[in-house]
Design an enzyme around this catalytic site. Structure first.
Site, mmCIF file in Angstrom:
data_model
loop_
_atom_site.group_PDB
_atom_site.id
_atom_site.type_symbol
_atom_site.label_atom_id
_atom_site.label_comp_id
_atom_site.label_asym_id
_atom_site.label_seq_id
_atom_site.Cartn_x
_atom_site.Cartn_y
_atom_site.Cartn_z
ATOM 1 N N LEU A 1 0.811 -1.232 0.000
ATOM 2 C CA LEU A 1 0.000 0.000 0.000
ATOM 3 C C LEU A 1 0.840 1.275 0.000
ATOM 4 N N LYS B 1 3.671 -3.499 13.399
ATOM 5 C CA LYS B 1 3.074 -3.348 14.742
ATOM 6 C C LYS B 1 3.952 -3.763 15.919
ATOM 7 N N SER C 1 -4.865 2.357 18.708
ATOM 8 C CA SER C 1 -4.403 1.559 19.842
ATOM 9 C C SER C 1 -4.533 2.350 21.139
ATOM 10 N N THR D 1 -2.429 2.629 23.139
ATOM 11 C CA THR D 1 -1.119 3.247 23.388
ATOM 12 C C THR D 1 -1.154 4.774 23.193
ATOM 13 N N TYR E 1 6.220 3.192 16.951
ATOM 14 C CA TYR E 1 4.982 2.529 16.538
ATOM 15 C C TYR E 1 3.770 3.310 17.041
ATOM 16 N N LYS F 1 0.485 5.717 15.231
ATOM 17 C CA LYS F 1 -0.971 5.661 15.487
ATOM 18 C C LYS F 1 -1.494 7.068 15.798
ATOM 19 N N ASN G 1 4.790 -10.658 22.410
ATOM 20 C CA ASN G 1 3.559 -10.487 23.197
ATOM 21 C C ASN G 1 3.297 -11.710 24.060
ATOM 22 N N LEU G 2 2.588 -11.467 25.153
ATOM 23 C CA LEU G 2 2.395 -12.522 26.158
ATOM 24 C C LEU G 2 1.695 -13.766 25.608
ATOM 25 N N ARG H 1 -3.726 -6.038 32.200
ATOM 26 C CA ARG H 1 -4.087 -5.573 30.855
ATOM 27 C C ARG H 1 -5.540 -5.953 30.575
ATOM 28 N N ARG I 1 10.015 -5.268 32.187
ATOM 29 C CA ARG I 1 10.382 -4.900 30.815
ATOM 30 C C ARG I 1 10.293 -3.381 30.682
ATOM 31 N N GLY J 1 9.503 0.218 29.765
ATOM 32 C CA GLY J 1 8.374 0.832 29.049
ATOM 33 C C GLY J 1 7.011 0.273 29.421
HETATM 34 P P1 NAD Z 1 -0.676 -8.214 11.631
HETATM 35 O O1 NAD Z 1 0.763 -7.911 11.420
HETATM 36 O O2 NAD Z 1 -1.063 -9.620 11.888
HETATM 37 O O3 NAD Z 1 -1.524 -7.689 10.377
HETATM 38 C C1 NAD Z 1 -1.153 -6.562 9.636
HETATM 39 C C2 NAD Z 1 -1.137 -6.973 8.162
HETATM 40 O O4 NAD Z 1 -0.770 -5.843 7.373
HETATM 41 C C3 NAD Z 1 -0.119 -8.082 7.863
HETATM 42 O O5 NAD Z 1 -0.764 -9.141 7.197
HETATM 43 C C4 NAD Z 1 0.911 -7.402 6.961
HETATM 44 O O6 NAD Z 1 1.442 -8.300 6.018
HETATM 45 C C5 NAD Z 1 0.095 -6.291 6.330
HETATM 46 N N1 NAD Z 1 0.860 -5.100 5.894
HETATM 47 C C6 NAD Z 1 1.752 -4.379 6.610
HETATM 48 N N2 NAD Z 1 2.234 -3.376 5.864
HETATM 49 C C7 NAD Z 1 1.616 -3.449 4.647
HETATM 50 C C8 NAD Z 1 1.683 -2.689 3.459
HETATM 51 N N3 NAD Z 1 2.510 -1.645 3.335
HETATM 52 N N4 NAD Z 1 0.903 -3.054 2.416
HETATM 53 C C9 NAD Z 1 0.070 -4.106 2.511
HETATM 54 N N5 NAD Z 1 -0.047 -4.867 3.601
HETATM 55 C C10 NAD Z 1 0.725 -4.543 4.669
HETATM 56 O O7 NAD Z 1 -1.195 -7.266 12.802
HETATM 57 P P2 NAD Z 1 -2.572 -7.294 13.605
HETATM 58 O O8 NAD Z 1 -2.274 -7.706 14.980
HETATM 59 O O9 NAD Z 1 -3.602 -7.989 12.824
HETATM 60 O O10 NAD Z 1 -2.868 -5.736 13.653
HETATM 61 C C11 NAD Z 1 -3.710 -5.103 12.703
HETATM 62 C C12 NAD Z 1 -3.717 -3.612 12.977
HETATM 63 O O11 NAD Z 1 -4.186 -3.384 14.298
HETATM 64 C C13 NAD Z 1 -2.340 -2.961 12.896
HETATM 65 O O12 NAD Z 1 -2.472 -1.691 12.316
HETATM 66 C C14 NAD Z 1 -1.924 -2.847 14.339
HETATM 67 O O13 NAD Z 1 -1.030 -1.782 14.555
HETATM 68 C C15 NAD Z 1 -3.262 -2.569 15.003
HETATM 69 N N6 NAD Z 1 -3.272 -2.947 16.424
HETATM 70 C C16 NAD Z 1 -2.877 -4.217 16.781
HETATM 71 C C17 NAD Z 1 -2.866 -4.562 18.119
HETATM 72 C C18 NAD Z 1 -2.387 -5.934 18.542
HETATM 73 O O14 NAD Z 1 -2.016 -6.094 19.695
HETATM 74 N N7 NAD Z 1 -2.407 -6.939 17.672
HETATM 75 C C19 NAD Z 1 -3.258 -3.639 19.090
HETATM 76 C C20 NAD Z 1 -3.664 -2.364 18.693
HETATM 77 C C21 NAD Z 1 -3.664 -2.025 17.335
HETATM 78 C C1 WQD Z 2 1.260 -7.947 28.147
HETATM 79 C C2 WQD Z 2 1.807 -8.125 29.570
HETATM 80 C C3 WQD Z 2 4.168 -7.705 29.793
HETATM 81 C C4 WQD Z 2 5.489 -11.081 27.351
HETATM 82 C C5 WQD Z 2 1.427 -4.395 23.295
HETATM 83 C C6 WQD Z 2 1.671 -3.055 22.690
HETATM 84 C C7 WQD Z 2 0.382 -2.286 22.547
HETATM 85 C C8 WQD Z 2 -0.646 -3.110 21.779
HETATM 86 C C9 WQD Z 2 -0.783 -4.488 22.326
HETATM 87 C C10 WQD Z 2 -0.501 -2.491 19.461
HETATM 88 C C11 WQD Z 2 2.801 -7.040 29.964
HETATM 89 C C12 WQD Z 2 3.839 -9.151 30.083
HETATM 90 C C13 WQD Z 2 4.745 -10.151 28.024
HETATM 91 C C14 WQD Z 2 6.257 -12.018 28.101
HETATM 92 C C15 WQD Z 2 5.430 -11.022 30.119
HETATM 93 N N1 WQD Z 2 -0.243 -3.278 20.414
HETATM 94 N N2 WQD Z 2 4.694 -10.122 29.371
HETATM 95 N N3 WQD Z 2 6.188 -11.960 29.463
HETATM 96 O O1 WQD Z 2 2.845 -4.606 26.082
HETATM 97 O O2 WQD Z 2 0.463 -4.662 26.972
HETATM 98 O O3 WQD Z 2 0.857 -4.219 24.587
HETATM 99 O O4 WQD Z 2 0.499 -5.125 22.473
HETATM 100 O O5 WQD Z 2 -1.030 -1.436 19.473
HETATM 101 O O6 WQD Z 2 0.667 -1.087 21.907
HETATM 102 O O7 WQD Z 2 2.568 -2.349 23.524
HETATM 103 O O8 WQD Z 2 1.247 -6.477 25.423
HETATM 104 O O9 WQD Z 2 1.388 -8.922 25.250
HETATM 105 O O10 WQD Z 2 3.517 -7.579 25.090
HETATM 106 O O11 WQD Z 2 2.354 -7.753 27.270
HETATM 107 O O12 WQD Z 2 5.426 -11.022 31.351
HETATM 108 O O13 WQD Z 2 6.968 -12.865 27.537
HETATM 109 O O14 WQD Z 2 2.537 -9.358 29.606
HETATM 110 O O15 WQD Z 2 5.127 -7.238 30.689
HETATM 111 O O16 WQD Z 2 2.595 -6.779 31.311
HETATM 112 P P1 WQD Z 2 1.439 -4.940 25.880
HETATM 113 P P2 WQD Z 2 2.163 -7.746 25.678
#
Ligand code: NAD
Ligand code: WQD
Length: 339
Positions: A59, A84, A124, A126, A150, A154, A200-201, A232, A293, A295
């Protein structure tokens, strides 16, 4: 109504495709597979029972993105595509800003040219930053800057969308702020499939359960929380997906800029998650407490009442169901989509 789902092969996008088709929408899915693969698309098609169009496009390529809108008559865009990984974004800020901002700008440029005015964005929690009081509600001001590049993408995209809605009459921008999405589709056919060692956890715990990793490292047990580990707001990915279907309804009412949390309103500790997952997989998962960890915030969760009032949407699935569904996905697919 036809919805362009960007990043539809990814974790949240794949589950949302299924809910969109279930709700009667036509979908066109786009992904460049930077963090996903074609097998995910095949499985979504199987689960939906529909051979929806799929386009492998980056994109950030303005002309390829524009071409999508020539080829298909799109009514709304749900923009999941993006990089992400919070930690990675600290070491690769240029790649994160470039990918996340340019993909959004190229979509908006193409939408402007083709007079498409409906946009739902994956934001997010965040964006609330480190200082916001919990629970976070939509009246809580966003932080001036977040804790990572990241998160800053957003925040910046939220501003870009708000400015776009001011400039283009009739433009609807829905900003959905997700909390911690976990879980998988109940079929066990699609789920979260991170490459390498998960950050992620939930995916980390799932890999310990399936024997791919030795033990869970719990980052800190000296927080000011009931059991000392962080809290969380974990939300089942299928509930989250349904939140997008509800948001489309809001768009049909011409909502303009609409900001909404998608969370459950409940905080769960890391230790509680590990225990719940142990129950799902039928064995006590080994864990050890390690240093905090950098942050990490001690505790945050959503105030979900606005979503319930405005979208008529509420998360329904609890922690045990989230863990059961992840275990089904992980045990059926120990190597994810490569299994
Ligand atoms: P994901 O990485 O599984 O999915 C994102 C998809 O976008 C992937 O399939 C990737 O290949 C595709 N992509 C990335 N850059 C691209 C580009 N330039 N062109 C086309 N495709 C592209 O992530 P997800 O967990 O499904 O997250 C989806 C959205 O939600 C993201 O924007 C992420 O930042 C947001 N979000 C995720 C979380 C989370 O914890 N998973 C939390 C808050 C927000
Ligand atoms: C959850 C908890 C860790 C791994 C992140 C992004 C946030 C959003 C969601 C996109 C925390 C603890 C983790 C491990 C652990 N993404 N942990 N051992 O950090 O809350 O959020 O994902 O927008 O922006 O920051 O998620 O799953 O990494 O952690 O103890 O091996 O688990 O310290 O308390 P987080 P997480």
């Amino acid at each position: 109504m036809t919805i362009l789902v960007t990043g539809g092969a990814g974790y949240i996008g794949s589950h949302t495709c299924i809910e969109l088709v279930k709700a009667g929408y036509d979908i066109v899915v786009v992904d460049n597979f930077v963090n996903s693969c074609m097998e995910a698309v095949n499985r979504i098609r199987r689960l939906c029972g529909v051979e929806f169009p799929f386009e492998e496009i980056d994109l950030t390529d303005y002309s390829a993105t524009d071409g999508l809108f020539d080829k298909y008559k799109i009514d709304a865009v749900i923009h999941f595509a993006g990089l992400k990984a919070v930690g990675e974004s600290v070491t690769m800020p240029i790649e994160y800003y470039r990918n996340n901002l340019n993909s959004t700008l190229s979509l908006l440029s193409a939408m402007k040219k083709h007079d498409v005015k409906n946009f739902i964005f994956s934001s997010s929690a965040t964006v609330y930053g480190a200082e916001a009081p919990v629970p976070y509600n939509e009246a809580t001001p966003v932080s001036r800057i977040t804790s990572s590049p990241y998160g800053n993408t957003k925040l910046m995209i939220e501003y870009i969308l708000k400015d776009t809605a001011k400039a283009i009459s009739g433009f609807n921008a829905v900003l959905l702020r997700y909390f911690n999405p976990v879980g998988a589709h109940e079929s066990g056919e699609i789920g979260e499939d991170p490459t390498g060692i998960p950050n992620n956890l939930m995916p980390y715990v799932a890999r310990v359960a399936v024997g791919k990793l030795d033990m869970v490292h719990i980052f800190g047990n000296d927080y000011d929380t009931p059991d000392g580990t962080c809290l969380r707001d974990y939300i089942h990915v299928v509930d989250l997906a349904k939140g997008h279907v509800a948001a489309l309804q809001k768009i049909k009412e011409n909502c303009g800029v609409f900001v909404c949390n998608l969370g459950t309103g409940k905080g769960t500790s890391v230790l509680e998650m590990v225990k719940a997952f142990s129950k799902s997989c039928g064995k006590d998962l080994p864990y050890e407490f390690t240093a905090r960890r950098a942050g990490d915030l001690p505790a945050f969760w959503a105030d979900p009442s606005f979503a319930e009032k405005e979208l008529g949407w509420k998360a329904e699935k609890g922690i045990q169901e989230m863990c059961d569904d992840v275990w089904r996905w992980q045990s059926k697919n120990p190597d994810g989509y490569r299994s």
